[in-house]
Design a protein around this motif. Sequence first.
Motif, mmCIF file in Angstrom:
data_model
loop_
_atom_site.group_PDB
_atom_site.id
_atom_site.type_symbol
_atom_site.label_atom_id
_atom_site.label_comp_id
_atom_site.label_asym_id
_atom_site.label_seq_id
_atom_site.Cartn_x
_atom_site.Cartn_y
_atom_site.Cartn_z
ATOM 1 N N ASP A 169 0.825 -1.214 0.000
ATOM 2 C CA ASP A 169 0.000 0.000 0.000
ATOM 3 C C ASP A 169 0.858 1.263 0.000
ATOM 4 O O ASP A 169 0.324 2.359 -0.007
ATOM 5 C CB ASP A 169 -0.936 -0.014 1.219
ATOM 6 C CG ASP A 169 -2.031 1.029 1.142
ATOM 7 O OD1 ASP A 169 -2.600 1.219 0.044
ATOM 8 O OD2 ASP A 169 -2.330 1.660 2.177
ATOM 9 N N TYR A 170 2.169 1.093 0.048
ATOM 10 C CA TYR A 170 3.109 2.220 0.110
ATOM 11 C C TYR A 170 2.824 3.108 1.311
ATOM 12 O O TYR A 170 3.011 4.314 1.268
ATOM 13 C CB TYR A 170 3.087 3.033 -1.198
ATOM 14 C CG TYR A 170 3.322 2.156 -2.398
ATOM 15 C CD1 TYR A 170 4.592 1.656 -2.681
ATOM 16 C CD2 TYR A 170 2.264 1.785 -3.227
ATOM 17 C CE1 TYR A 170 4.802 0.818 -3.767
ATOM 18 C CE2 TYR A 170 2.466 0.957 -4.318
ATOM 19 C CZ TYR A 170 3.734 0.480 -4.579
ATOM 20 O OH TYR A 170 3.932 -0.343 -5.649
ATOM 21 N N TYR A 171 2.355 2.485 2.396
ATOM 22 C CA TYR A 171 2.011 3.206 3.620
ATOM 23 C C TYR A 171 3.292 3.438 4.412
ATOM 24 O O TYR A 171 4.028 2.490 4.702
ATOM 25 C CB TYR A 171 1.019 2.393 4.454
ATOM 26 C CG TYR A 171 0.346 3.201 5.541
ATOM 27 C CD1 TYR A 171 -0.932 3.706 5.354
ATOM 28 C CD2 TYR A 171 0.986 3.476 6.739
ATOM 29 C CE1 TYR A 171 -1.562 4.459 6.333
ATOM 30 C CE2 TYR A 171 0.372 4.221 7.723
ATOM 31 C CZ TYR A 171 -0.893 4.709 7.516
ATOM 32 O OH TYR A 171 -1.505 5.450 8.481
ATOM 33 N N ALA A 172 3.552 4.681 4.764
ATOM 34 C CA ALA A 172 4.761 5.030 5.509
ATOM 35 C C ALA A 172 4.384 5.506 6.905
ATOM 36 O O ALA A 172 3.565 6.408 7.057
ATOM 37 C CB ALA A 172 5.538 6.114 4.777
ATOM 38 N N PHE A 173 4.967 4.873 7.902
ATOM 39 C CA PHE A 173 4.775 5.282 9.297
ATOM 40 C C PHE A 173 5.910 6.207 9.696
ATOM 41 O O PHE A 173 7.066 5.988 9.307
ATOM 42 C CB PHE A 173 4.795 4.060 10.224
ATOM 43 C CG PHE A 173 3.621 3.136 10.059
ATOM 44 C CD1 PHE A 173 2.484 3.298 10.842
ATOM 45 C CD2 PHE A 173 3.651 2.104 9.139
ATOM 46 C CE1 PHE A 173 1.402 2.442 10.707
ATOM 47 C CE2 PHE A 173 2.570 1.242 9.002
ATOM 48 C CZ PHE A 173 1.450 1.420 9.775
ATOM 49 N N ARG A 174 5.597 7.213 10.488
ATOM 50 C CA ARG A 174 6.650 8.056 11.052
ATOM 51 C C ARG A 174 7.462 7.219 12.047
ATOM 52 O O ARG A 174 6.944 6.266 12.644
ATOM 53 C CB ARG A 174 6.045 9.271 11.747
ATOM 54 C CG ARG A 174 5.438 10.279 10.765
ATOM 55 C CD ARG A 174 5.086 11.586 11.445
ATOM 56 N NE ARG A 174 4.105 11.390 12.496
ATOM 57 C CZ ARG A 174 2.820 11.707 12.398
ATOM 58 N NH1 ARG A 174 2.375 12.259 11.300
ATOM 59 N NH2 ARG A 174 1.996 11.489 13.390
ATOM 60 N N GLN A 175 8.705 7.592 12.224
ATOM 61 C CA GLN A 175 9.600 6.805 13.072
ATOM 62 C C GLN A 175 9.079 6.716 14.507
ATOM 63 O O GLN A 175 9.145 5.662 15.131
ATOM 64 C CB GLN A 175 11.018 7.387 13.062
ATOM 65 C CG GLN A 175 12.024 6.505 13.791
ATOM 66 C CD GLN A 175 12.130 5.110 13.214
ATOM 67 O OE1 GLN A 175 12.271 4.940 12.013
ATOM 68 N NE2 GLN A 175 12.043 4.087 14.057
ATOM 69 N N ASN A 176 8.527 7.804 15.050
ATOM 70 C CA ASN A 176 8.032 7.758 16.424
ATOM 71 C C ASN A 176 6.859 6.786 16.542
ATOM 72 O O ASN A 176 6.672 6.131 17.574
ATOM 73 C CB ASN A 176 7.666 9.153 16.925
ATOM 74 C CG ASN A 176 6.506 9.787 16.183
ATOM 75 O OD1 ASN A 176 6.384 9.644 14.964
ATOM 76 N ND2 ASN A 176 5.665 10.504 16.895
ATOM 77 N N VAL A 177 6.060 6.657 15.496
ATOM 78 C CA VAL A 177 4.944 5.703 15.494
ATOM 79 C C VAL A 177 5.481 4.282 15.432
ATOM 80 O O VAL A 177 5.013 3.399 16.152
ATOM 81 C CB VAL A 177 3.969 5.993 14.329
ATOM 82 C CG1 VAL A 177 2.920 4.917 14.196
ATOM 83 C CG2 VAL A 177 3.332 7.361 14.510
ATOM 84 N N LEU A 178 6.481 4.056 14.578
ATOM 85 C CA LEU A 178 7.097 2.725 14.504
ATOM 86 C C LEU A 178 7.693 2.320 15.850
ATOM 87 O O LEU A 178 7.564 1.168 16.275
ATOM 88 C CB LEU A 178 8.176 2.702 13.428
ATOM 89 C CG LEU A 178 7.698 2.650 11.989
ATOM 90 C CD1 LEU A 178 8.872 2.791 11.023
ATOM 91 C CD2 LEU A 178 6.942 1.362 11.724
#
Length: 163
Positions: free
Chosen positions: A149-158
Amino acid sequence: MPTSIVVDTDFLSSFLKIGRARLVCEFYGVSGIHLASAVRDELSAARLHPHVVGANWVVEHSVAESACEDLRVSLLPTRLGAGELASIVLAKLLPDSLLLISDSTARRAAEAEGVQCADVPAFLLACKRSESLSTGALQGIVDELRLKDYYAFRQNVLDLLLG
């Protein structure tokens, strides 16, 4: 826990692409999700509709165009799509509902209308906190969302999800 789960196009399409749309029903303990016909139409345009049309875990609702137009006018200058508007209207109509929606502008508009909302990171974090999904399962979902889905999470969320 909410008793009616309304799902917008962007959120649902992400989970359809990775074959995990039923996770929403499992986590919230509901037999089905609610979606507006406008969402089904948007899924059709993305060729994802075969996964939801006729599915026993999807309850489709027709939402009056006049209600969507009234909401659109009240939200000006904010511009939302047909599926977003219909999803917000539907969530307002269903008792004790939660709207799963990814677009931040649409989510803020829904919240301003008194609709309880969650996006993909909030949903996955709730799954983690309730121990419905292991860290390994979450890693798999994050990886699949990124690849399919090319979904990118921000690093703080990861860090929150996988830490």
